[in-house]
Enzyme design. Sequence first.
Site, PDB file in Angstrom:
ATOM      1  N   ASN A   9       0.492  -0.836  -0.302  1.00  0.00           N
ATOM      2  CA  ASN A   9       0.038  -0.211   0.019  1.00  0.00           C
ATOM      3  C   ASN A   9       0.566   1.354  -0.008  1.00  0.00           C
ATOM      4  O   ASN A   9       1.543   1.733   1.279  1.00  0.00           O
ATOM      5  CB  ASN A   9      -0.833  -0.386   0.792  1.00  0.00           C
ATOM      6  CG  ASN A   9      -2.381   0.819   1.192  1.00  0.00           C
ATOM      7  OD1 ASN A   9      -1.659   2.168   0.587  1.00  0.00           O
ATOM      8  ND2 ASN A   9      -2.579   1.069   2.481  1.00  0.00           N
ATOM      9  N   HIS A 182     -12.268   3.835  -0.234  1.00  0.00           N
ATOM     10  CA  HIS A 182     -12.238   2.322   1.413  1.00  0.00           C
ATOM     11  C   HIS A 182     -12.771   1.076   0.379  1.00  0.00           C
ATOM     12  O   HIS A 182     -13.319   0.452   1.551  1.00  0.00           O
ATOM     13  CB  HIS A 182     -13.176   2.981   2.141  1.00  0.00           C
ATOM     14  CG  HIS A 182     -12.418   4.484   3.040  1.00  0.00           C
ATOM     15  ND1 HIS A 182     -13.166   5.174   3.507  1.00  0.00           N
ATOM     16  CD2 HIS A 182     -10.254   4.609   2.947  1.00  0.00           C
ATOM     17  CE1 HIS A 182     -12.188   6.123   3.813  1.00  0.00           C
ATOM     18  NE2 HIS A 182     -11.057   5.619   3.810  1.00  0.00           N
ATOM     19  N   ARG A 242      -9.108  16.097   6.473  1.00  0.00           N
ATOM     20  CA  ARG A 242      -9.626  16.638   5.671  1.00  0.00           C
ATOM     21  C   ARG A 242     -11.648  17.377   6.377  1.00  0.00           C
ATOM     22  O   ARG A 242     -11.773  16.950   7.128  1.00  0.00           O
ATOM     23  CB  ARG A 242     -10.446  15.630   4.712  1.00  0.00           C
ATOM     24  CG  ARG A 242      -9.153  14.985   4.117  1.00  0.00           C
ATOM     25  CD  ARG A 242      -8.973  14.496   3.122  1.00  0.00           C
ATOM     26  NE  ARG A 242      -8.367  12.675   3.622  1.00  0.00           N
ATOM     27  CZ  ARG A 242      -8.127  11.599   3.233  1.00  0.00           C
ATOM     28  NH1 ARG A 242      -9.271  11.216   2.446  1.00  0.00           N
ATOM     29  NH2 ARG A 242      -7.630  11.012   3.958  1.00  0.00           N
ATOM     30  N   GLU A 332     -12.803   1.792  15.962  1.00  0.00           N
ATOM     31  CA  GLU A 332     -11.891   0.289  16.412  1.00  0.00           C
ATOM     32  C   GLU A 332     -12.478   0.814  18.019  1.00  0.00           C
ATOM     33  O   GLU A 332     -12.004   0.480  19.125  1.00  0.00           O
ATOM     34  CB  GLU A 332     -11.570  -0.533  15.789  1.00  0.00           C
ATOM     35  CG  GLU A 332     -11.798  -1.037  14.155  1.00  0.00           C
ATOM     36  CD  GLU A 332     -10.403  -1.376  13.458  1.00  0.00           C
ATOM     37  OE1 GLU A 332      -9.497  -2.179  14.243  1.00  0.00           O
ATOM     38  OE2 GLU A 332     -10.134  -1.583  12.847  1.00  0.00           O
TER      39      GLU A 332
END
Length: 397
Positions: A9, A182, A242, A332
């Site tokens: 990634n 996502h 953002r 989470e």
Amino acid sequence: MTDAILVLNAGSSSLKFAVYPNEAGAPSPFLRGKIVGIGSDPVLSARDETGRPLPQDDLIQLDPGASHDALISVLLDWLDGHQGGVSVTAAGHRVVHGGTGRTGPARVTDALLAELDDLVPLAPLHQPHNLAAIRSVAARVPGLAQVACFDTSFHRTQDRMAQMFALPRALTEAGIIRYGFHGLSYDYIASTLPQHLGDRAEGRVIAAHLGNGASMCAMRGRRSVATSMGLTALDGLMMGRRSGAIDPGVLLHLVEERGMTVDAVKHLLYEESGLLGVSGISNDVRVLEASDAPEAAEALDLFAYRAAWEVGALATSIAGLDAIVFTAGIGENSARVRGAICARLGWLGVTLDPAANERHATRISTAASRVDVLVVPTDEEGVIARATHALGVTGRR
Ligand code: ADP
């Protein structure tokens, strides 16, 4: 030697990686790590299969100023020598944009790379780094099977209505639409729903991916019906740095009345807004939760307000709500943010179990709650590893 899949990634200044056995099923990675500070002073860290950090002695020193290209080469060399050696027989990449055409992962070919190059203007901050990593691996290991997995693919099941802006038709036809992102995370969450929800998994579910970047996805039948991000990853929820959705007139005002350049506006929207901009303190929820400053509390409250607002909007697209799933760093780990969001959703049938929420249980709603509320850790790398195994005709080095 162990046959392995390298999952990459690649971002502008970081390279996250994970190494999986190249086998079917849901194998867990035997190594996970990242290089941060690329372009200045790169630092490698990694964890073994038990999640234990590897001691510094087991890691390699990286040259200051080393390019992405050089670091990928060093990483592959290091993996070769790691613990008796793994043999990377396929690589899987997170690629932010697959346009309208890519509805699932794809084997990398020259034609695919050319197609993905054309999408750079739609994701200029991420796509070039994703593609450069694919090319670096190909240059270092010619013939290696590589697979691209797209953050946009999961959303291609959406109706035209959910993807359109109310702009002149010619712009829509030219690809100025809501792509959503996502998708690898939502793909994973969708795959776990049956084990948590049984038959209700096929019902009306909103997944909330709340990390540095944050978005939500409304699903029915475990497919994307609508999502909060649009043409870019700037739309929708308030995020770490953002702004999320704002009146587009604000941009015109900043340019026309305040004389800001396009670059300055871009920087404001991507880097100086969100939790950081509102608090003036940090983009990190942990720091804001530990702060006594009223601005920190206000930033967290606005984050929760915007998130709850988006749940209401997305519930309209799926005509109700059976379950909410929280995932990613904030989703989470922050009981406070989850609690503040759910506190605004009683009217939709959400009743939180505060004790379960505090201990980050998988189910944090009460038994009587009409809407199930879950916390499920996401696993984007696992999605890439499985797709790579399924598609990657193994290429030996
Ligand atoms: P990325 O989008 O970079 O993958 P993550 O999903 O890792 O981001 O989320 C990172 C964010 O999660 C951090 O900036 C922080 O706000 C939040 N976070 C991580 N751990 C915790 C924690 N224990 N409590 C509250 N927030 C946390």
